[in-house]
Scaffold this motif. Structure first.
Motif, PDB file in Angstrom:
ATOM      1  N   ALA A  16       0.830  -1.211   0.000  1.00  0.00           N
ATOM      2  CA  ALA A  16       0.000   0.000   0.000  1.00  0.00           C
ATOM      3  C   ALA A  16       0.862   1.259   0.000  1.00  0.00           C
ATOM      4  O   ALA A  16       0.552   2.234  -0.697  1.00  0.00           O
ATOM      5  CB  ALA A  16      -0.926  -0.009   1.209  1.00  0.00           C
ATOM      6  N   THR A  17       1.959   1.236   0.772  1.00  0.00           N
ATOM      7  CA  THR A  17       2.842   2.405   0.831  1.00  0.00           C
ATOM      8  C   THR A  17       3.474   2.683  -0.523  1.00  0.00           C
ATOM      9  O   THR A  17       3.556   3.840  -0.966  1.00  0.00           O
ATOM     10  CB  THR A  17       3.938   2.177   1.886  1.00  0.00           C
ATOM     11  OG1 THR A  17       3.336   1.994   3.173  1.00  0.00           O
ATOM     12  CG2 THR A  17       4.880   3.364   1.956  1.00  0.00           C
TER      13      THR A  17
ATOM     14  N   ASP B 244       3.476   5.737  -5.742  1.00  0.00           N
ATOM     15  CA  ASP B 244       3.331   5.769  -7.200  1.00  0.00           C
ATOM     16  C   ASP B 244       2.161   6.653  -7.616  1.00  0.00           C
ATOM     17  O   ASP B 244       2.214   7.324  -8.663  1.00  0.00           O
ATOM     18  CB  ASP B 244       3.121   4.356  -7.741  1.00  0.00           C
ATOM     19  CG  ASP B 244       4.405   3.537  -7.712  1.00  0.00           C
ATOM     20  OD1 ASP B 244       5.456   4.096  -7.364  1.00  0.00           O
ATOM     21  OD2 ASP B 244       4.343   2.331  -8.026  1.00  0.00           O
ATOM     22  N   ASN B 245       1.107   6.664  -6.811  1.00  0.00           N
ATOM     23  CA  ASN B 245      -0.045   7.490  -7.163  1.00  0.00           C
ATOM     24  C   ASN B 245       0.268   8.975  -7.018  1.00  0.00           C
ATOM     25  O   ASN B 245      -0.298   9.817  -7.728  1.00  0.00           O
ATOM     26  CB  ASN B 245      -1.252   7.108  -6.304  1.00  0.00           C
ATOM     27  CG  ASN B 245      -2.482   6.834  -7.158  1.00  0.00           C
ATOM     28  OD1 ASN B 245      -2.383   6.725  -8.379  1.00  0.00           O
ATOM     29  ND2 ASN B 245      -3.637   6.720  -6.539  1.00  0.00           N
ATOM     30  N   LYS B 246       1.161   9.303  -6.076  1.00  0.00           N
ATOM     31  CA  LYS B 246       1.606  10.697  -5.975  1.00  0.00           C
ATOM     32  C   LYS B 246       2.373  11.084  -7.236  1.00  0.00           C
ATOM     33  O   LYS B 246       2.245  12.205  -7.737  1.00  0.00           O
ATOM     34  CB  LYS B 246       2.470  10.882  -4.737  1.00  0.00           C
ATOM     35  CG  LYS B 246       1.709  10.771  -3.425  1.00  0.00           C
ATOM     36  CD  LYS B 246       2.632  10.896  -2.224  1.00  0.00           C
ATOM     37  CE  LYS B 246       1.862  10.727  -0.916  1.00  0.00           C
ATOM     38  NZ  LYS B 246       2.760  10.775   0.262  1.00  0.00           N
TER      39      LYS B 246
ATOM     40  N   VAL C 209       1.666  13.987 -10.397  1.00  0.00           N
ATOM     41  CA  VAL C 209       2.614  14.857 -11.106  1.00  0.00           C
ATOM     42  C   VAL C 209       2.476  14.655 -12.617  1.00  0.00           C
ATOM     43  O   VAL C 209       2.524  15.610 -13.395  1.00  0.00           O
ATOM     44  CB  VAL C 209       4.053  14.560 -10.646  1.00  0.00           C
ATOM     45  CG1 VAL C 209       5.060  15.362 -11.472  1.00  0.00           C
ATOM     46  CG2 VAL C 209       4.220  14.876  -9.162  1.00  0.00           C
ATOM     47  N   ILE C 210       2.310  13.391 -13.027  1.00  0.00           N
ATOM     48  CA  ILE C 210       2.144  13.087 -14.453  1.00  0.00           C
ATOM     49  C   ILE C 210       0.903  13.780 -15.003  1.00  0.00           C
ATOM     50  O   ILE C 210       0.911  14.334 -16.115  1.00  0.00           O
ATOM     51  CB  ILE C 210       2.038  11.564 -14.672  1.00  0.00           C
ATOM     52  CG1 ILE C 210       3.350  10.865 -14.306  1.00  0.00           C
ATOM     53  CG2 ILE C 210       1.651  11.257 -16.116  1.00  0.00           C
ATOM     54  CD1 ILE C 210       4.532  11.262 -15.159  1.00  0.00           C
TER      55      ILE C 210
ATOM     56  N   SER D  66      -5.242   6.211 -11.662  1.00  0.00           N
ATOM     57  CA  SER D  66      -5.091   6.727 -10.305  1.00  0.00           C
ATOM     58  C   SER D  66      -6.258   6.302  -9.422  1.00  0.00           C
ATOM     59  O   SER D  66      -6.070   5.878  -8.275  1.00  0.00           O
ATOM     60  CB  SER D  66      -4.989   8.254 -10.339  1.00  0.00           C
ATOM     61  OG  SER D  66      -4.806   8.780  -9.049  1.00  0.00           O
ATOM     62  N   ASP D  67      -7.470   6.386  -9.976  1.00  0.00           N
ATOM     63  CA  ASP D  67      -8.651   5.941  -9.225  1.00  0.00           C
ATOM     64  C   ASP D  67      -8.595   4.447  -8.943  1.00  0.00           C
ATOM     65  O   ASP D  67      -8.958   3.989  -7.857  1.00  0.00           O
ATOM     66  CB  ASP D  67      -9.928   6.275 -10.005  1.00  0.00           C
ATOM     67  CG  ASP D  67     -10.194   7.763 -10.096  1.00  0.00           C
ATOM     68  OD1 ASP D  67      -9.604   8.513  -9.293  1.00  0.00           O
ATOM     69  OD2 ASP D  67     -10.982   8.172 -10.959  1.00  0.00           O
TER      70      ASP D  67
END
Length: 308
Positions: free
Chosen positions: A50-51, A56-58, A62-63, A256-257
């Motif tokens: 999860a971490t 990666d979602n952060k 940015v992407i 991302s979702d």
């Protein structure tokens, strides 16, 4: 056997109550945080996954910002390119009209062409977004040769990270050469070889020059057609980049979702389940206290054996 030194029933009841209290504490923690894996000690594997996915979602955030900025730059250039094509079309019409016109009329037509040439320069100068102008670039530069837009943040099964990009080659979109080499589609020079021979570009051609004949005008029109062909190719390049960026923006948003949902499935608490579990544990706690109270009362009953 009854003993005043060891109360086995009380010890059993106490152990059961301690276990219930521990489970109750865990459940209360899940309810208060909304997570069943809030720390590595809760489940090291799930917490680690999860971490990493949150990190990666952060990066995906940015992407998304980079795609938005890239889309704006490409869209600005695409709009200006299409507008410039329309203006060059008008210049072509004026040149064609001037071919069979009198000298006086050619002078008037040149006034109109000069206005259109100035409009082209304004269109291109205005196609600047966040410091980038894809239509006015330096062909002599060896470093600034393309617009690079980040499109993805990728992690393979071994944990190696790579960045996906979309590149727009400036040589395919350059209308004016900012480096002065005149390699742009509009400032690239061509030479007419008729009676009024001149070296010009779409931005500098002059239909009112002395001695121009049919051959000069045909060669002017040929130069304009070559410029229009290159501009159409440039517009197609920008249109394709714009379409791909828009699709990638949509994909990254959905990705991302999806990652958020996946992380939630790993670490989020089921509040319906935890609520039911809390009520059951509270009942168990009350029963455990009652059982411990009864077990402790057994020692008091031994005193009745020694009463006269």
């Amino acid at each position: 056997m009854s003993s005043i030194l060891t109360n086995a029933s009380a010890l059993t009841a106490l152990q059961s109550l301690n276990a219930t209290n521990k489970n109750l504490s865990v459940t209360q923690g899940r309810i208060s945080t909304g997570m069943r894996v809030a720390e590595a000690s809760d489940n090291a594997a799930y917490w680690s996954i999860a971490t990493t996915m949150r990190s990666d979602n952060k990066a995906n955030s940015v992407i998304q910002d980079a795609l938005g900025l890239g889309a704006a730059k490409v869209d600005t250039a695409y709009t200006a390119m299409n507008s410039s094509i329309n203006v060059v079309d008008q210049i072509k019409q004026k040149v064609l009209l001037a071919k069979t016109s009198s000298d006086d009329d050619r002078a008037k037509i040149q006034t109109e062409i000069a206005t259109l040439q100035a409009q082209l320069k304004d269109n291109i100068a205005g196609a600047n977004y966040a410091g980038s102008n894809l239509l006015q670039t330096d062909s002599t530069s060896t470093t600034d040769t393309k617009l690079t837009v980040m499109t993805s943040y990728n992690r393979d099964s071994a944990g190696k990270v790579s960045i996906g990009t979309i590149d727009v080659d400036y040589s395919k979109t350059q209308l004016i050469d900012a480096g002065g080499a005149k390699a742009g589609m509009l400032d690239k020079e061509f030479t007419t070889t008729g009676g009024g021979a001149q070296t010009a570009s779409i931005l500098t051609l002059d239909v009112s020059a002395t001695g121009l004949d049919g051959k000069d005008f045909d060669e002017m029109l040929g130069g304009i057609e070559a410029g229009l062909k290159s501009m159409s190719t440039g517009a197609a390049e920008l249109g394709a980049a714009k379409s791909r960026i828009d699709m990638q923006k949509d994909f990254v948003s959905k990705l991302s979702d999806s990652i958020d949902r996946g992380v939630g499935q790993l670490v989020d608490a089921d509040m319906n389940k935890e609520s039911t579990r809390l009520q059951a544990l509270q009942v168990q706690q009350q029963l455990g206290i009652q059982a411990l109270s009864i077990a402790n009362g057994n020692s008091q009953s031994i005193l009745s054996l020694f009463r006269g």
